[in-house]
Design an enzyme around this catalytic site. Structure first.
Site, PDB file in Angstrom:
ATOM      1  N   ASP A  23      12.257   2.737   9.226  1.00 56.26           N
ATOM      2  CA  ASP A  23      11.243   2.115   8.355  1.00 56.26           C
ATOM      3  C   ASP A  23      11.960   1.142   7.425  1.00 56.26           C
ATOM      4  O   ASP A  23      12.887   1.526   6.718  1.00 56.26           O
ATOM      5  CB  ASP A  23      10.528   3.222   7.568  1.00 56.26           C
ATOM      6  CG  ASP A  23       9.349   2.693   6.743  1.00 56.26           C
ATOM      7  OD1 ASP A  23       8.382   3.445   6.589  1.00 56.26           O
ATOM      8  OD2 ASP A  23       9.411   1.563   6.240  1.00 56.26           O
ATOM      9  N   ASP A  42       6.668  -2.601  10.181  1.00 57.90           N
ATOM     10  CA  ASP A  42       8.037  -2.327   9.719  1.00 57.90           C
ATOM     11  C   ASP A  42       8.522  -0.927  10.075  1.00 57.90           C
ATOM     12  O   ASP A  42       9.503  -0.464   9.516  1.00 57.90           O
ATOM     13  CB  ASP A  42       8.135  -2.562   8.206  1.00 57.90           C
ATOM     14  CG  ASP A  42       7.733  -1.355   7.386  1.00 57.90           C
ATOM     15  OD1 ASP A  42       6.798  -0.642   7.810  1.00 57.90           O
ATOM     16  OD2 ASP A  42       8.361  -1.127   6.344  1.00 57.90           O
ATOM     17  N   GLU A  43       7.832  -0.263  10.987  1.00 54.66           N
ATOM     18  CA  GLU A  43       8.120   1.147  11.210  1.00 54.66           C
ATOM     19  C   GLU A  43       8.006   1.473  12.693  1.00 54.66           C
ATOM     20  O   GLU A  43       7.005   1.142  13.326  1.00 54.66           O
ATOM     21  CB  GLU A  43       7.055   1.926  10.415  1.00 54.66           C
ATOM     22  CG  GLU A  43       7.283   3.381  10.300  1.00 54.66           C
ATOM     23  CD  GLU A  43       6.159   4.018   9.466  1.00 54.66           C
ATOM     24  OE1 GLU A  43       5.434   3.300   8.746  1.00 54.66           O
ATOM     25  OE2 GLU A  43       6.006   5.230   9.570  1.00 54.66           O
TER      26      GLU A  43
HETATM   27  P1  TTP Z   1       5.506   0.621   3.982  1.00 50.63           P
HETATM   28  O1  TTP Z   1       6.632   0.873   4.929  1.00 50.63           O
HETATM   29  O2  TTP Z   1       4.557   1.734   3.680  1.00 50.63           O
HETATM   30  O3  TTP Z   1       6.088   0.133   2.578  1.00 50.63           O
HETATM   31  P2  TTP Z   1       7.317  -0.792   2.239  1.00 50.63           P
HETATM   32  O4  TTP Z   1       8.110  -1.148   3.458  1.00 50.63           O
HETATM   33  O5  TTP Z   1       6.843  -1.979   1.473  1.00 50.63           O
HETATM   34  O6  TTP Z   1       8.168   0.091   1.252  1.00 50.63           O
HETATM   35  P3  TTP Z   1       9.060   1.385   1.601  1.00 50.63           P
HETATM   36  O7  TTP Z   1       8.963   1.611   3.083  1.00 50.63           O
HETATM   37  O8  TTP Z   1      10.438   1.017   1.156  1.00 50.63           O
HETATM   38  O9  TTP Z   1       8.464   2.483   0.790  1.00 50.63           O
HETATM   39  O10 TTP Z   1       4.648  -0.596   4.496  1.00 50.63           O
HETATM   40  C1  TTP Z   1       5.225  -1.697   5.196  1.00 50.63           C
HETATM   41  C2  TTP Z   1       4.532  -2.990   4.818  1.00 50.63           C
HETATM   42  O11 TTP Z   1       3.144  -2.911   5.087  1.00 50.63           O
HETATM   43  C3  TTP Z   1       4.654  -3.326   3.343  1.00 50.63           C
HETATM   44  O12 TTP Z   1       5.844  -4.036   3.033  1.00 50.63           O
HETATM   45  C4  TTP Z   1       3.410  -4.120   3.091  1.00 50.63           C
HETATM   46  C5  TTP Z   1       2.397  -3.597   4.089  1.00 50.63           C
HETATM   47  N1  TTP Z   1       1.436  -2.693   3.395  1.00 50.63           N
HETATM   48  C6  TTP Z   1       0.259  -3.249   2.924  1.00 50.63           C
HETATM   49  O13 TTP Z   1       0.007  -4.440   3.067  1.00 50.63           O
HETATM   50  N2  TTP Z   1      -0.622  -2.422   2.264  1.00 50.63           N
HETATM   51  C7  TTP Z   1      -0.374  -1.091   2.060  1.00 50.63           C
HETATM   52  O14 TTP Z   1      -1.207  -0.374   1.452  1.00 50.63           O
HETATM   53  C8  TTP Z   1       0.854  -0.536   2.567  1.00 50.63           C
HETATM   54  C9  TTP Z   1       1.172   0.930   2.373  1.00 50.63           C
HETATM   55  C10 TTP Z   1       1.719  -1.374   3.237  1.00 50.63           C
HETATM   56 MG    MG Z   2       8.660   0.333   4.854  1.00 50.15          MG
END
Ligand code: TTP
Ligand code: MG
Length: 365
Positions: free
Chosen positions: A10, A110-111
């Site tokens: 992730d 991103d995952e």
């Molecule tokens: P995440 O992997 O949940 O969050 P992140 O990568 O920003 O932070 P981290 O993993 O370090 O905690 O989500 C990936 C991307 O998806 C995030 O950068 C933006 C998008 N996203 C949204 O647009 N809305 C949301 O509610 C969430 C959770 C994510």
């Molecule tokens: Mg993330």
């Protein structure tokens, strides 16, 4: 069944980290990606923010107006979906190349999960401990590779199934690696809050608290309940939860589908019950979705309409068709039917409306 080794990668604060990479002067400052804050009057939400901004209490899905209140001096940036999509593709290409032949399942931009159980180097390793040690070494190497190729950091969780890998990843964030190997997985879960188990939301947590007559339940508390009791309380999910608190999750890593869904949404400048305005906006969203569908020659099977009402209550309604379809008119008819159900059931002004279609599997390239 052969023991599995599953890895979840992730990216750290994905959208905001890309913005930092593109603009090094942002580094060390709070960066928020999402709707325009309009000096505190903005109506959308935060997509994500960097860890500097998280220190102020800002997080994904927070109304942008609140984010602005918490930290008006933050750098607020719009979402550049196309750019993030391209970066995502390159990262996942890199992951596939790093683990040739291993199934990779993309769960969001991103995952991604990777089942490395049958990776040649893992198979060659005779003893179990050696396999888990090697998995950790490979994860560290993959992180280095992503950093070298993309100048971005990520976090990797490793476990005997997707659930444990996911939780390990959450624990190791940001920029870490965590392994919870099969023998340790159940013990690793015990001290966690029950809401850290995927699928346990606020509603389920409240039901469980009532059942146990105890607040702030941990996994170890819920483990004391019998399968039958959990089933009676939570239905089918009770059985799943009985397994999950024991570190058991059999869901396979499914090879990633290229396009999973197409969705569009709109936040109104002011909450509204103006039928014509709502329908006009909704029809525009539908026509954007239908256009993408046609351009990519895809068909859909499930339609989901989302409505966020005043007070930020968000609800979805879905319809799954008997057969998949490419028909934009059918999409419009069924979506409007779902929207009208919403508007008759809930009389509050509407803040946001959206539609998402799930692409039928056989239509994917
Ligand atoms: P995440 O992997 O949940 O969050 P992140 O990568 O920003 O932070 P981290 O993993 O370090 O905690 O989500 C990936 C991307 O998806 C995030 O950068 C933006 C998008 N996203 C949204 O647009 N809305 C949301 O509610 C969430 C959770 C994510
Ligand atoms: Mg993330």
């Amino acid at each position: 069944m052969q023991e599995r080794i599953i890895l979840l990668l992730d990216m750290d604060y994905f959208f905001a980290q890309i913005e930092e990479r593109e603009n090094p002067r942002f580094q060390g400052k709070p960066v928020v990606v999402g709707a325009d804050p309009k000096h505190g009057q903005g109506r959308g939400v935060v997509s994500t923010c960097n860890y500097e901004a998280r220190k102020y209490g800002i997080h994904s899905a927070l109304p942008i107006s609140q984010a602005y209140k918490l930290c008006p001096e933050a750098i607020f940036l719009p979402v550049q979906g196309e750019l993030y999509g391209k970066v995502s593709e390159k990262i996942m290409e890199g992951v596939r190349a790093f683990f040739p032949g291993c199934p990779v399942e993309l769960v969001s931009l991103d995952e991604g999960y990777v089942d490395i159980s049958n990776h040649s180097m893992i198979v060659d390793m005779r003893d179990n401990q050696g396999k888990w040690n090697l998995a950790k070494v490979l994860a560290e190497k993959l992180k280095e590779e992503v950093l070298k190729q993309q100048k971005l950091t990520c976090t990797i969780g490793i476990g005997p199934n997707k659930m444990v890998a996911k939780i390990a990843c959450e624990k190791a964030k940001p920029n870490g690696v965590m392994v919870a190997k099969s023998n340790d997985a159940a013990r690793f879960l015990l001290p966690l809050n029950i809401q850290e188990i995927p699928g346990v939301g606020l509603k389920t947590a409240v039901l469980l608290e009532r059942f146990f007559k105890k607040k702030e339940l941990k996994v170890q508390d819920v483990k004391k309940a019998s399968k039958e009791a959990l089933q009676e309380l939570l239905g089918v999910f009770g059985i799943t939860l009985y397994q999950r608190v024991r570190g058991v999750d059999k869901t396979p890593v499914c090879v990633e589908e290229k396009i999973k869904s197409i969705g569009k949404e709109h936040t109104f400048e002011k909450d509204t019950r103006h039928g014509e305005e709502i329908l006009l906006v909704f029809r525009n969203l539908l026509s954007d979705v239908a256009k993408e569908l046609q351009e990519q020659e895809l068909s859909f099977k499930t339609i989901t309409v989302v409505c966020r009402f005043q007070g930020f209550q968000t609800y979805t309604k879905s319809k799954t068709l008997k057969e998949s379809s490419k028909d934009g008119k059918l999409l419009e008819k069924e979506s409007i039917r779902l929207l009208l159900k919403f508007l008759t059931e809930n009389l509050k002004p509407l803040r946001l409306v959206g539609v998402r279609i799930k692409i039928a599997k056989e239509a994917q390239g």
